[in-house]
Design an enzyme around this catalytic site. Sequence first.
Site, PDB file in Angstrom:
ATOM      1  CB  CYS A   1      61.550  45.106  19.903  1.00 33.12           C
ATOM      2  SG  CYS A   1      61.482  45.686  18.438  1.00 33.12           S
TER       3      CYS A   1
ATOM      4  CE  LYS B   1      73.915  33.473  18.180  1.00 33.02           C
ATOM      5  NZ  LYS B   1      72.968  32.658  19.377  1.00 33.02           N
TER       6      LYS B   1
ATOM      7  CD  GLU C   1      65.063  47.167  17.299  1.00 31.17           C
ATOM      8  OE1 GLU C   1      64.343  47.027  17.860  1.00 31.17           O
ATOM      9  OE2 GLU C   1      64.788  46.227  16.015  1.00 31.17           O
TER      10      GLU C   1
ATOM     11  CD  GLU D   1      60.791  44.412  25.789  1.00 34.65           C
ATOM     12  OE1 GLU D   1      62.273  43.830  25.262  1.00 34.65           O
ATOM     13  OE2 GLU D   1      60.693  44.884  24.121  1.00 34.65           O
TER      14      GLU D   1
ATOM     15  CB  SER E   1      66.984  41.415  25.695  1.00 29.12           C
ATOM     16  OG  SER E   1      68.618  40.662  25.939  1.00 29.12           O
TER      17      SER E   1
HETATM   18  P1  NDP Z   1      68.530  38.049  24.126  1.00 25.86           P
HETATM   19  O1  NDP Z   1      69.041  39.564  24.237  1.00 25.86           O
HETATM   20  O2  NDP Z   1      69.099  36.869  24.837  1.00 25.86           O
HETATM   21  O3  NDP Z   1      68.695  37.758  22.644  1.00 25.86           O
HETATM   22  C1  NDP Z   1      68.862  37.799  21.719  1.00 25.86           C
HETATM   23  C2  NDP Z   1      70.986  37.849  20.425  1.00 25.86           C
HETATM   24  O4  NDP Z   1      71.422  37.584  21.965  1.00 25.86           O
HETATM   25  C3  NDP Z   1      70.531  35.772  20.373  1.00 25.86           C
HETATM   26  O5  NDP Z   1      70.688  35.335  19.233  1.00 25.86           O
HETATM   27  C4  NDP Z   1      71.072  35.461  21.997  1.00 25.86           C
HETATM   28  O6  NDP Z   1      71.390  33.956  21.632  1.00 25.86           O
HETATM   29  C5  NDP Z   1      72.224  36.546  21.884  1.00 25.86           C
HETATM   30  N1  NDP Z   1      72.762  36.553  23.274  1.00 25.86           N
HETATM   31  C6  NDP Z   1      72.205  36.107  24.086  1.00 25.86           C
HETATM   32  N2  NDP Z   1      73.183  36.003  25.778  1.00 25.86           N
HETATM   33  C7  NDP Z   1      74.515  36.859  25.021  1.00 25.86           C
HETATM   34  C8  NDP Z   1      75.649  37.220  25.263  1.00 25.86           C
HETATM   35  N3  NDP Z   1      75.855  36.899  26.701  1.00 25.86           N
HETATM   36  N4  NDP Z   1      76.654  37.607  24.681  1.00 25.86           N
HETATM   37  C9  NDP Z   1      76.107  37.034  23.211  1.00 25.86           C
HETATM   38  N5  NDP Z   1      75.365  36.910  22.623  1.00 25.86           N
HETATM   39  C10 NDP Z   1      74.453  36.860  23.636  1.00 25.86           C
HETATM   40  O7  NDP Z   1      66.694  37.546  24.210  1.00 25.86           O
HETATM   41  P2  NDP Z   1      66.444  36.362  24.739  1.00 25.86           P
HETATM   42  O8  NDP Z   1      65.564  35.457  23.128  1.00 25.86           O
HETATM   43  O9  NDP Z   1      66.650  36.326  25.315  1.00 25.86           O
HETATM   44  O10 NDP Z   1      64.789  37.643  24.627  1.00 25.86           O
HETATM   45  C11 NDP Z   1      64.715  38.051  26.131  1.00 25.86           C
HETATM   46  C12 NDP Z   1      64.046  39.509  25.908  1.00 25.86           C
HETATM   47  O11 NDP Z   1      64.373  39.710  25.635  1.00 25.86           O
HETATM   48  C13 NDP Z   1      62.599  39.092  25.726  1.00 25.86           C
HETATM   49  O12 NDP Z   1      61.898  38.162  26.711  1.00 25.86           O
HETATM   50  C14 NDP Z   1      62.340  40.499  25.182  1.00 25.86           C
HETATM   51  O13 NDP Z   1      62.270  41.548  26.017  1.00 25.86           O
HETATM   52  C15 NDP Z   1      63.789  40.706  24.870  1.00 25.86           C
HETATM   53  N6  NDP Z   1      63.894  40.443  23.155  1.00 25.86           N
HETATM   54  C16 NDP Z   1      63.525  41.750  22.357  1.00 25.86           C
HETATM   55  C17 NDP Z   1      63.437  41.815  20.979  1.00 25.86           C
HETATM   56  C18 NDP Z   1      63.379  42.695  20.166  1.00 25.86           C
HETATM   57  O14 NDP Z   1      63.244  42.955  18.765  1.00 25.86           O
HETATM   58  N7  NDP Z   1      64.304  44.191  20.910  1.00 25.86           N
HETATM   59  C19 NDP Z   1      63.962  40.087  20.482  1.00 25.86           C
HETATM   60  C20 NDP Z   1      64.220  39.222  21.173  1.00 25.86           C
HETATM   61  C21 NDP Z   1      63.764  38.922  22.775  1.00 25.86           C
HETATM   62  P3  NDP Z   1      71.046  32.663  22.065  1.00 25.86           P
HETATM   63  O15 NDP Z   1      69.706  32.946  21.414  1.00 25.86           O
HETATM   64  O16 NDP Z   1      71.770  31.680  21.622  1.00 25.86           O
HETATM   65  O17 NDP Z   1      70.807  33.081  23.640  1.00 25.86           O
END
Ligand code: NDP
Length: 508
Positions: free
Chosen positions: A303, A192, A268, A401, A246
């Site tokens: 990250c 996904k 992660e 972050e 996140s």
């Molecule tokens: P998210 O954690 O929201 O998204 C990561 C994944 O989770 C995406 O595929 C997202 O889908 C999915 N997701 C979101 N909400 C839900 C839910 N309620 N239930 C199940 N799956 C879900 O990251 P964001 O894109 O919103 O980024 C927000 C912050 O997260 C960033 O600013 C950063 O601080 C951190 N981040 C950290 C990362 C890392 O590498 N550790 C990578 C990305 C972000 P969808 O995209 O459709 O919302």
Amino acid sequence: MSGLLTEAEFESIAGSIVLPSNAFINGKFMAAKSGKTTPTINPATGKVITEIAACQSEDVDFAVRKAREAFDSGVWSRMHPTDRKHVMIKLVKLMKRHRHELAVLESIDSGKPIVDCVEIDIPETMHCLAWHAEVADKLYDKVSPSGDDALGLIVREPIGVVACVLPWNFPLMMVGWKLGPALAVGNSVIIKPASQTNMSALKLAELSIEAGIPPGVLTVVTGDGSVAGKALGMHPDVNAISFTGSTVVGKRFLEYSAQSNLKRIVLELGGKNPCVVLDDAENLDYVAEHVARAVFWNMGQNCSSNSRLIVQKGIKDTLLEKVIEKTKDWRTGYPLNPANKLGSMVSKEHFDKVMHYIDIGKKEGASLIVGGEAIENGNGVYIAPTIFDGVSRDMTIAREEIFGPVLAVIEVESAAEALSVANDTEYGLQASLFTSNVNRAHRMARELQAGTVTVNCYGEGDITTPFGGYKQSGFGGRDNSLLAHDQYCETKTIWYDLSDNFIDADLS
Ligand code: NDP
């Protein structure tokens, strides 16, 4: 891998690619049953480039059913490991053939600079998949040290249906990190991708047909996290979730698991990673280069980004001058121009979030010494590399972050204070340490609370070393290395009692 074309050539590829738009389920591309779609925007231009299927829970149910059927049939799960290896290697060869297309898709979907897509993201994903493919027929199970009267076999079995919920910052590379080990050990895998960045995963799915991955073994479910992601998290027939994103959403997966079938959850998550430079560090030009790369690479959307520079007073001014100089190397602009090392932020929403943090930094009294503003470029969302000096450990920009090209410089008096500031965070993913004192390097590397500590360089190790976080940066397992396979396996004990008296009885 060579292959830097000109901007015009990359543009021409972008103009000629048929952009993927449907989910990939049971070996076929299909729209969501509801017919719903969501637009995908190229953040470098602000233009809608395609519509992507918005899968709902009914689509997820169908995808999981087909993945389960494939798993139970044994078509992949019981395929000889050497044959699985060959199929995965064929997939890598096809990726190599389509590398420019994959790189351009990645860039126009995420705003990443094409130079990184061509030279880092795509080749590293191929390397990762090939490495895990090679492991498939070289993983041995174990025999327990149980003496002559027993035989204990400790065997690994694929866990079943694995769902990987992915972020947008390294879209294809994160597919590789999860898919490689999960497929190599025989699972059915459902990807996904993040809503912003579906296209490279869908292109990979297309190539998987030609590679010979059977229907149902590799699935890409597109759609909103709170709908499709949640449906996977709550599904009673998904055995494991591997998530990168996140910390907030990662915690939700633990709740989904508790509320459904206790599926395994591997997370992660985020980081607020320190780069510690002590006053005995040698070659400050080299250090400055690493400091700049550690925070600005991928527009800071990383990250393991080192967003806190914790530097000892004696060398601070000299180092900072050099870091400011190195910042000029990080030219920001249109991502398909290979001269640009930084592209746009992933979305307007994320751009606003990062700009908000920059405002907070100013309001809380940090001193903005570089950048701090948006770069005008049509409707794209670009942010100049930014450095704040005079940051204290309790300021918001030192604690949260930001996930943008924003460096917080914190001055310290001593190595002990550096360590205390470095560990003063809820996160623990990565830390970099610069010192020429080898004893101190060893000691501090042990004391830094992070899953990866790099000494006299910035990095994450390589495919052979585990990657994951302490504290709220990770949970349940590690990506990369041979440890990655454990995330996607059950461990079974098979016990033989060899002391049977009836054998003696038979002999007598
Ligand atoms: P998210 O954690 O929201 O998204 C990561 C994944 O989770 C995406 O595929 C997202 O889908 C999915 N997701 C979101 N909400 C839900 C839910 N309620 N239930 C199940 N799956 C879900 O990251 P964001 O894109 O919103 O980024 C927000 C912050 O997260 C960033 O600013 C950063 O601080 C951190 N981040 C950290 C990362 C890392 O590498 N550790 C990578 C990305 C972000 P969808 O995209 O459709 O919302």
